[in-house]
Write an enzyme that holds these catalytic residues in place. Structure first.
Site, PDB file in Angstrom:
ATOM      1  N   TRP A 182      56.277  34.435  32.276  1.00 57.40           N
ATOM      2  CA  TRP A 182      54.964  33.821  32.100  1.00 57.40           C
ATOM      3  C   TRP A 182      54.635  33.810  30.608  1.00 57.40           C
ATOM      4  O   TRP A 182      54.816  34.814  29.929  1.00 57.40           O
ATOM      5  CB  TRP A 182      53.859  34.577  32.840  1.00 57.40           C
ATOM      6  CG  TRP A 182      52.505  34.018  32.496  1.00 57.40           C
ATOM      7  CD1 TRP A 182      51.952  32.870  32.974  1.00 57.40           C
ATOM      8  CD2 TRP A 182      51.570  34.541  31.541  1.00 57.40           C
ATOM      9  NE1 TRP A 182      50.736  32.647  32.376  1.00 57.40           N
ATOM     10  CE2 TRP A 182      50.477  33.651  31.488  1.00 57.40           C
ATOM     11  CE3 TRP A 182      51.559  35.665  30.713  1.00 57.40           C
ATOM     12  CZ2 TRP A 182      49.376  33.851  30.652  1.00 57.40           C
ATOM     13  CZ3 TRP A 182      50.470  35.872  29.874  1.00 57.40           C
ATOM     14  CH2 TRP A 182      49.386  34.970  29.856  1.00 57.40           C
ATOM     15  N   GLU A 223      56.072  31.700  36.421  1.00 59.79           N
ATOM     16  CA  GLU A 223      54.683  31.811  36.874  1.00 59.79           C
ATOM     17  C   GLU A 223      53.828  30.755  36.165  1.00 59.79           C
ATOM     18  O   GLU A 223      53.874  30.633  34.949  1.00 59.79           O
ATOM     19  CB  GLU A 223      54.150  33.217  36.551  1.00 59.79           C
ATOM     20  CG  GLU A 223      52.689  33.444  36.918  1.00 59.79           C
ATOM     21  CD  GLU A 223      52.199  34.840  36.514  1.00 59.79           C
ATOM     22  OE1 GLU A 223      52.891  35.510  35.725  1.00 59.79           O
ATOM     23  OE2 GLU A 223      51.123  35.253  37.000  1.00 59.79           O
ATOM     24  N   LYS A 225      50.055  28.709  35.353  1.00 59.53           N
ATOM     25  CA  LYS A 225      48.664  29.059  35.102  1.00 59.53           C
ATOM     26  C   LYS A 225      47.865  27.789  34.886  1.00 59.53           C
ATOM     27  O   LYS A 225      48.401  26.784  34.422  1.00 59.53           O
ATOM     28  CB  LYS A 225      48.573  29.970  33.873  1.00 59.53           C
ATOM     29  CG  LYS A 225      47.196  30.571  33.693  1.00 59.53           C
ATOM     30  CD  LYS A 225      47.264  31.886  32.974  1.00 59.53           C
ATOM     31  CE  LYS A 225      45.862  32.398  32.668  1.00 59.53           C
ATOM     32  NZ  LYS A 225      45.870  33.746  32.126  1.00 59.53           N
ATOM     33  N   ASP A 257      50.478  33.381  41.175  1.00 59.15           N
ATOM     34  CA  ASP A 257      49.439  34.382  40.909  1.00 59.15           C
ATOM     35  C   ASP A 257      48.148  33.755  41.431  1.00 59.15           C
ATOM     36  O   ASP A 257      47.773  32.663  40.991  1.00 59.15           O
ATOM     37  CB  ASP A 257      49.377  34.642  39.397  1.00 59.15           C
ATOM     38  CG  ASP A 257      48.328  35.667  39.000  1.00 59.15           C
ATOM     39  OD1 ASP A 257      47.182  35.551  39.482  1.00 59.15           O
ATOM     40  OD2 ASP A 257      48.635  36.546  38.189  1.00 59.15           O
ATOM     41  N   HIS A 260      45.585  32.112  39.201  1.00 58.56           N
ATOM     42  CA  HIS A 260      46.031  31.077  38.273  1.00 58.56           C
ATOM     43  C   HIS A 260      45.874  29.653  38.801  1.00 58.56           C
ATOM     44  O   HIS A 260      46.631  28.764  38.430  1.00 58.56           O
ATOM     45  CB  HIS A 260      47.494  31.316  37.888  1.00 58.56           C
ATOM     46  CG  HIS A 260      47.672  32.495  36.982  1.00 58.56           C
ATOM     47  ND1 HIS A 260      48.844  32.769  36.314  1.00 58.56           N
ATOM     48  CD2 HIS A 260      46.811  33.467  36.616  1.00 58.56           C
ATOM     49  CE1 HIS A 260      48.703  33.862  35.587  1.00 58.56           C
ATOM     50  NE2 HIS A 260      47.479  34.310  35.764  1.00 58.56           N
ATOM     51  N   HIS A 284      51.963  37.260  42.607  1.00 60.05           N
ATOM     52  CA  HIS A 284      51.111  38.202  41.882  1.00 60.05           C
ATOM     53  C   HIS A 284      49.800  38.224  42.631  1.00 60.05           C
ATOM     54  O   HIS A 284      49.101  37.203  42.714  1.00 60.05           O
ATOM     55  CB  HIS A 284      50.884  37.749  40.435  1.00 60.05           C
ATOM     56  CG  HIS A 284      51.933  38.241  39.500  1.00 60.05           C
ATOM     57  ND1 HIS A 284      51.912  38.007  38.149  1.00 60.05           N
ATOM     58  CD2 HIS A 284      53.035  38.999  39.732  1.00 60.05           C
ATOM     59  CE1 HIS A 284      52.959  38.576  37.587  1.00 60.05           C
ATOM     60  NE2 HIS A 284      53.662  39.177  38.518  1.00 60.05           N
ATOM     61  N   ASP A 292      40.431  33.615  35.843  1.00 61.99           N
ATOM     62  CA  ASP A 292      41.541  34.553  36.045  1.00 61.99           C
ATOM     63  C   ASP A 292      41.139  35.929  35.518  1.00 61.99           C
ATOM     64  O   ASP A 292      41.684  36.417  34.540  1.00 61.99           O
ATOM     65  CB  ASP A 292      42.772  34.009  35.303  1.00 61.99           C
ATOM     66  CG  ASP A 292      43.959  34.939  35.419  1.00 61.99           C
ATOM     67  OD1 ASP A 292      44.153  35.522  36.496  1.00 61.99           O
ATOM     68  OD2 ASP A 292      44.693  35.087  34.425  1.00 61.99           O
ATOM     69  N   ASP A 294      41.280  38.918  36.853  1.00 63.17           N
ATOM     70  CA  ASP A 294      42.096  40.076  37.231  1.00 63.17           C
ATOM     71  C   ASP A 294      41.275  41.244  37.753  1.00 63.17           C
ATOM     72  O   ASP A 294      41.579  42.403  37.478  1.00 63.17           O
ATOM     73  CB  ASP A 294      42.999  40.499  36.065  1.00 63.17           C
ATOM     74  CG  ASP A 294      44.049  39.441  35.750  1.00 63.17           C
ATOM     75  OD1 ASP A 294      44.962  39.265  36.555  1.00 63.17           O
ATOM     76  OD2 ASP A 294      43.923  38.765  34.709  1.00 63.17           O
ATOM     77  N   ASP A 324      48.788  42.319  40.416  1.00 62.93           N
ATOM     78  CA  ASP A 324      48.571  41.973  39.008  1.00 62.93           C
ATOM     79  C   ASP A 324      47.081  41.919  38.738  1.00 62.93           C
ATOM     80  O   ASP A 324      46.484  40.863  38.622  1.00 62.93           O
ATOM     81  CB  ASP A 324      49.234  40.629  38.668  1.00 62.93           C
ATOM     82  CG  ASP A 324      49.092  40.296  37.184  1.00 62.93           C
ATOM     83  OD1 ASP A 324      48.670  41.191  36.419  1.00 62.93           O
ATOM     84  OD2 ASP A 324      49.381  39.161  36.797  1.00 62.93           O
TER      85      ASP A 324
HETATM   86 MN   LIG Z   1      50.234  37.198  36.959  1.00 63.37          MN
END
Ligand SMILES: [Mn+2]
Length: 417
Positions: A182, A223, A225, A257, A260, A284, A292, A294, A324
């Protein structure tokens, strides 16, 4: 045995669900724990800010400052979570000798020996990530897609070094290593050339994958995004780019993810779509709040739905699961534990769902009854099955694990200045 478990087991059995089997199955499913929750993605190889469109917000005391502290914190988190764990490392967590200086393109397996020893002692496999952010060789926000050949060369060499390290992890632990590529490459404002960076990105990843590896042991992923902070207008590794790359390159998996994508897109629906075409995919698992962000994974609807799709599709051997998320505003060990336990709950709930019965209702067009039954399933005594699972795994089923975290905060975390 949990006193209420026999009754719960009986209730589930009436719907054709064997909770004993579900519990035993869950004990065998590895889930990767991301090391970067413990130190806000700082890593050990630089002191600068986090770059690449990602951000850890908050300043809760007690962040791990070195590998010893990070391992100790992770040990506590692991001890409080049921289930099979795998370790997820970033290249920026290489452990160098005192006074040693090694840039990311020169990393070798030996720089991760302490992590291998750590993982082996805990019977964990290791997943790996080249670190394409928070580094001086990011030029104008670009790494593998930079127009500067020297910049691209540095990052390609980093990727190749990580392939060799991934192979080493797999050979040492006996568990395949998922290696995820990524980058935060992209532009804040409207680019004049969208395809050029993507063609360079494609060639760079192809060059990384030209490094020899055993595809049974190393599982490279790409990955995607949608955007990042400061990278709002254009992301080189967009969803279409990475998915197409994985589809056209053998031995390269797509990694999704769930933070993303556009906020109304759901990865639970993408999992079965990709499984129609890919023998293996990677995830993820995170929680995005408006972006994003997290946030810590919770036992919420979309998390449950993602787990359901993996189980429904009978894809446990095809989907590599990794957490993640990272939150610097709360106790970091607790964040690890809540995230891991939430995904465990989601998997267990999915394993305790009578998918065959529900699928039959759908296929027979009994959609009214399907809705009724789906709602009814939410009322089954899942909590009692969870309690039994935790009991068998030797961890607290209720919130009493938090007392250990608070004790650790007093004894250890608050003494870090
Ligand atoms: Mn990720």
């Amino acid at each position: 045995m949990n006193a209420r478990y026999p009754s719960a087991k009986e209730i589930y059995a009436a719907y054709g669900v064997d909770t004993d089997t579900a519990i035993q199955k869950l004990k065998t499913i590895p889930v990767s724990i991301n090391c970067w929750q413990g130190d806000d993605v700082s890593g050990f190889d630089q002191d600068g800010p986090l770059t690449g469109g990602i951000q850890a917000t908050g300043n809760y005391p007690g962040k791990a400052r070195n590998w010893q502290e990070l391992m100790a914190d992770m040990d506590l988190a692991i001890a409080l979570c049921p289930g099979k764990k795998k370790l997820n490392l970033h290249a920026s967590y290489a452990i160098l000798d005192e006074g040693e200086s090694v840039d990311r393109d020169q990393l070798e397996p030996r720089h991760f020996k302490k992590w291998v020893d750590y993982a082996k002692a805990r019977e964990m496999g290791i997943d790996f990530n080249p670190t394409f952010f928070s580094h001086s060789k990011i030029k104008d926000g670009l790494t593998l897609s930079s127009p500067d050949a020297d910049i691209r060369r540095f990052w390609v060499n980093h990727g190749k070094a990580c392939i060799r390290i991934s192979q080493y992890f797999a050979e040492e632990t006996g568990v395949p290593c998922v290696m995820n590529i990524w980058t935060g490459d992209g532009f804040k404002d409207i680019p004049a050339d969208r395809m050029g960076p993507r063609m360079r990105y494609k060639e760079s990843i192809e060059e990384i994958l030209s490094e020899p590896f055993d595809p049974a042991k190393v599982k490279p992923c790409v990955e995607s995004k949608v955007f990042g902070i400061g990278v709002e207008s254009y992301t080189t590794g967009s969803a279409e780019f990475t998915l197409s790359f994985a589809a056209t390159h053998p031995n390269c998996l797509p990694l999704m993810d769930n933070g993303h994508y556009h906020p109304t897109e759901v990865v639970s629906d993408k999992i079965p779509a990709l499984l129609c075409f890919f023998p293996e995919i990677a995830l993820h698992i995170t929680r995005s709040v408006r972006w994003d962000s997290d946030h810590v994974v919770l036992f919420d609807d979309e998390t449950k739905e993602m787990a359901k799709e993996i189980i429904r599709c009978d894809a446990l051997n095809q989907v590599f699961m990794a957490l993640d998320c990272f939150d610097a505003s709360i106790n970091r060990v607790s964040a690890w534990v809540v995230a891991f336990r939430s995904w465990q709950k989601a998997l267990l709930a999915a394993l305790c769902t009578p998918h065959d019965m529900l699928k039959t209702l759908q296929d027979e067009g009994q959609l009214t009854k399907l809705q009724v039954m789906q709602e009814e399933m939410k009322m089954l005594p899942f909590c009692d099955v969870w309690n039994q699972y935790c009991l068998e795994c030797g961890v607290a089923a209720n919130e009493s694990w938090f007392d250990e975290i608070m004790q650790y905060e007093q004894d250890v975390l608050l003494k870090r200045s």
